[in-house]
Motif scaffolding. Structure first.
Motif, short mmCIF file in Angstrom:
data_model
loop_
_atom_site.label_atom_id
_atom_site.label_comp_id
_atom_site.label_asym_id
_atom_site.label_seq_id
_atom_site.Cartn_x
_atom_site.Cartn_y
_atom_site.Cartn_z
N ILE A 111 -9.79 39.93 -5.25
CA ILE A 111 -10.77 39.21 -6.06
C ILE A 111 -11.90 38.77 -5.13
CG2 ILE A 111 -11.19 37.21 -7.54
CD1 ILE A 111 -9.35 39.24 -8.83
N ARG A 112 -13.05 39.40 -5.28
CA ARG A 112 -14.20 39.01 -4.46
C ARG A 112 -14.96 37.89 -5.16
NH1 ARG A 112 -16.26 44.94 -2.22
NH2 ARG A 112 -14.97 44.89 -0.33
N LYS A 113 -15.36 36.89 -4.39
CA LYS A 113 -15.98 35.70 -4.96
C LYS A 113 -17.15 35.27 -4.10
CE LYS A 113 -12.50 32.73 -2.73
NZ LYS A 113 -13.34 31.88 -1.90
N GLY A 114 -18.08 34.53 -4.74
CA GLY A 114 -19.24 34.06 -4.01
C GLY A 114 -20.31 35.11 -3.83
N TYR A 115 -20.26 36.18 -4.65
CA TYR A 115 -21.26 37.24 -4.48
C TYR A 115 -22.55 36.96 -5.25
CZ TYR A 115 -18.84 38.71 -8.75
OH TYR A 115 -18.24 38.74 -9.99
N ASN A 116 -22.53 35.96 -6.12
CA ASN A 116 -23.76 35.52 -6.80
C ASN A 116 -24.52 34.61 -5.84
OD1 ASN A 116 -25.74 34.30 -8.36
ND2 ASN A 116 -24.38 33.72 -10.02
N PRO A 117 -25.73 34.98 -5.42
CA PRO A 117 -26.43 34.16 -4.42
C PRO A 117 -26.76 32.76 -4.90
CG PRO A 117 -27.88 35.87 -5.29
CD PRO A 117 -26.50 36.20 -5.77
N VAL A 119 -24.77 30.76 -6.72
CA VAL A 119 -23.59 29.92 -6.95
C VAL A 119 -22.54 30.24 -5.89
CG1 VAL A 119 -21.86 29.11 -8.61
CG2 VAL A 119 -24.02 30.08 -9.44
N ASP A 120 -22.07 29.21 -5.18
CA ASP A 120 -20.97 29.43 -4.25
C ASP A 120 -19.67 29.50 -5.05
OD1 ASP A 120 -19.69 29.80 -1.85
OD2 ASP A 120 -19.81 27.70 -1.20
N SER A 121 -18.60 29.91 -4.39
CA SER A 121 -17.30 29.99 -5.07
C SER A 121 -16.20 29.70 -4.09
CB SER A 121 -17.11 31.39 -5.68
OG SER A 121 -15.91 31.46 -6.39
N TYR A 122 -15.50 28.57 -4.29
CA TYR A 122 -14.32 28.25 -3.51
C TYR A 122 -13.06 28.79 -4.18
CZ TYR A 122 -17.34 24.66 -1.31
OH TYR A 122 -18.34 23.99 -0.67
N SER A 123 -12.94 28.52 -5.46
CA SER A 123 -11.74 28.88 -6.21
C SER A 123 -11.66 30.38 -6.45
CB SER A 123 -11.74 28.15 -7.55
OG SER A 123 -10.74 28.63 -8.41
N GLY A 124 -10.43 30.89 -6.44
CA GLY A 124 -10.21 32.28 -6.83
C GLY A 124 -10.34 32.50 -8.32
N PHE A 125 -10.40 31.42 -9.11
CA PHE A 125 -10.48 31.52 -10.56
C PHE A 125 -11.90 31.35 -11.10
CE2 PHE A 125 -6.04 30.37 -9.87
CZ PHE A 125 -5.38 31.15 -10.80
N TYR A 126 -12.67 30.47 -10.49
CA TYR A 126 -14.01 30.15 -11.00
C TYR A 126 -15.00 29.98 -9.86
CZ TYR A 126 -12.16 29.19 -15.66
OH TYR A 126 -11.56 29.32 -16.89
N GLU A 127 -16.26 30.31 -10.15
CA GLU A 127 -17.32 29.95 -9.22
C GLU A 127 -17.53 28.43 -9.27
OE1 GLU A 127 -20.76 32.36 -10.10
OE2 GLU A 127 -19.80 34.18 -9.39
N ASN A 128 -18.35 27.92 -8.36
CA ASN A 128 -18.51 26.47 -8.25
C ASN A 128 -19.24 25.84 -9.43
OD1 ASN A 128 -17.13 26.62 -5.85
ND2 ASN A 128 -18.78 25.81 -4.58
N ASP A 129 -19.76 26.65 -10.34
CA ASP A 129 -20.31 26.06 -11.56
C ASP A 129 -19.22 25.68 -12.55
OD1 ASP A 129 -19.48 28.53 -12.54
OD2 ASP A 129 -21.49 29.22 -13.08
N THR A 134 -13.64 34.56 -12.56
CA THR A 134 -13.52 35.75 -11.71
C THR A 134 -12.67 36.84 -12.34
OG1 THR A 134 -11.52 34.95 -10.61
CG2 THR A 134 -13.65 34.27 -9.65
N GLY A 135 -11.90 36.49 -13.37
CA GLY A 135 -10.96 37.44 -13.96
C GLY A 135 -9.55 37.31 -13.45
N LEU A 136 -9.32 36.43 -12.46
CA LEU A 136 -7.99 36.29 -11.89
C LEU A 136 -6.97 35.80 -12.91
CD1 LEU A 136 -5.97 36.23 -9.57
CD2 LEU A 136 -6.93 34.03 -8.86
N ALA A 137 -7.35 34.83 -13.73
CA ALA A 137 -6.40 34.28 -14.71
C ALA A 137 -5.90 35.35 -15.66
CB ALA A 137 -7.04 33.13 -15.48
N GLY A 138 -6.81 36.18 -16.15
CA GLY A 138 -6.42 37.25 -17.07
C GLY A 138 -5.52 38.27 -16.40
N LEU A 139 -5.81 38.60 -15.17
CA LEU A 139 -4.97 39.55 -14.43
C LEU A 139 -3.56 39.01 -14.27
CD1 LEU A 139 -4.58 42.09 -12.71
CD2 LEU A 139 -5.55 40.84 -10.77
N LEU A 140 -3.44 37.74 -13.91
CA LEU A 140 -2.12 37.14 -13.75
C LEU A 140 -1.36 37.11 -15.07
CD1 LEU A 140 -3.06 34.17 -11.40
CD2 LEU A 140 -1.74 36.20 -10.77
#
Length: 210
Positions: A111-117, A119-129, A134-140
């Motif tokens: 799961i690649r995150k933080g690629y939107n210039p 918005v930063d992204s710490y969580s594997g589930f959501y960007e910092n907004d 990210t799609g992780l929840a659906g995959l799980l």
């Protein structure tokens, strides 16, 4: 503690820039990679997250005039810590640490995150907004996962926010404390307080490997 088919291991940002010699090194980061590999061998479902920034990422201090790293600023989605440039797409710093290669090879997905210039992204589930998923929840959920175990870097940022969002998404969350490393004592203490309030469990890896 028994690992079942409804468990998943989330390997958080085990990348060169977060290890010794990297742009945003976490003390002891490289040292946890062999333990992460041992853990990954026990799980049917392993998923890795990867910071994947563009050079103009809003969280880079270099993109803010006369602002030094580790300063907080106000952005459209709230308060944002500014960091040294790190994990820039296509650079060696963004690559997974070579000593964690066995775990990454086992990963079902990265799961690649933080690629939107913007918005930063710490969580594997959501960007910092806290809105952009990210799609992780659906995959799980598609895998039938009920409980996630977390390891990687850094305990007090990306591991913390991923664990918090896991609970909010309805998963049981367990942080493998000795398979993580933190940036700073004060933020590590804040993470522990948050975990206790949300019901995030913390364990040692030996409970899974014994």
């Amino acid at each position: 503690m028994k690992i079942t088919a409804s468990d998943a291991l989330l390997v958080i940002d085990a990348q060169n820039d977060f290890c010794e010699g990297g742009a945003l090194a976490v003390q002891g980061g490289a040292g946890i990679m062999p333990l992460i590999n041992q853990l990954a061998e026990r799980f049917d479902t392993v998923i890795a997250t990867q910071d994947w920034h563009t050079p103009d990422q809003i969280s880079f201090a270099s993109n803010h005039d006369a602002v030094t790293p580790f300063t907080e600023v106000e952005v459209a989605y709230g308060r944002q810590m500014l960091w040294p440039d790190h994990c820039v797409q296509g650079t060696p710093g963004a690559d997974f640490h070579p000593h964690v290669a066995p775990a990454v090879t086992r990963a079902l997905a990265v799961i690649r995150k933080g690629y939107n210039p913007a918005v930063d992204s710490y969580s594997g589930f959501y960007e910092n907004d806290h809105r952009t998923a990210t799609g992780l929840a659906g995959l799980l959920r598609d895998r039938g996962v009920k409980r996630v175990f977390l390891c990687g870097l850094a305990y007090d940022y990306c591991v913390r926010f991923t664990a918090e969002d896991a609970v909010r998404e309805g998963f049981e969350a367990v942080v493998i404390e000795d398979a993580c490393r933190a940036i700073a004592p004060d933020t590590a203490a804040a993470a522990k307080t948050s975990f206790a309030a949300l019901g995030v469990a913390e364990i040692e890896a030996a409970l899974l490997l014994g």
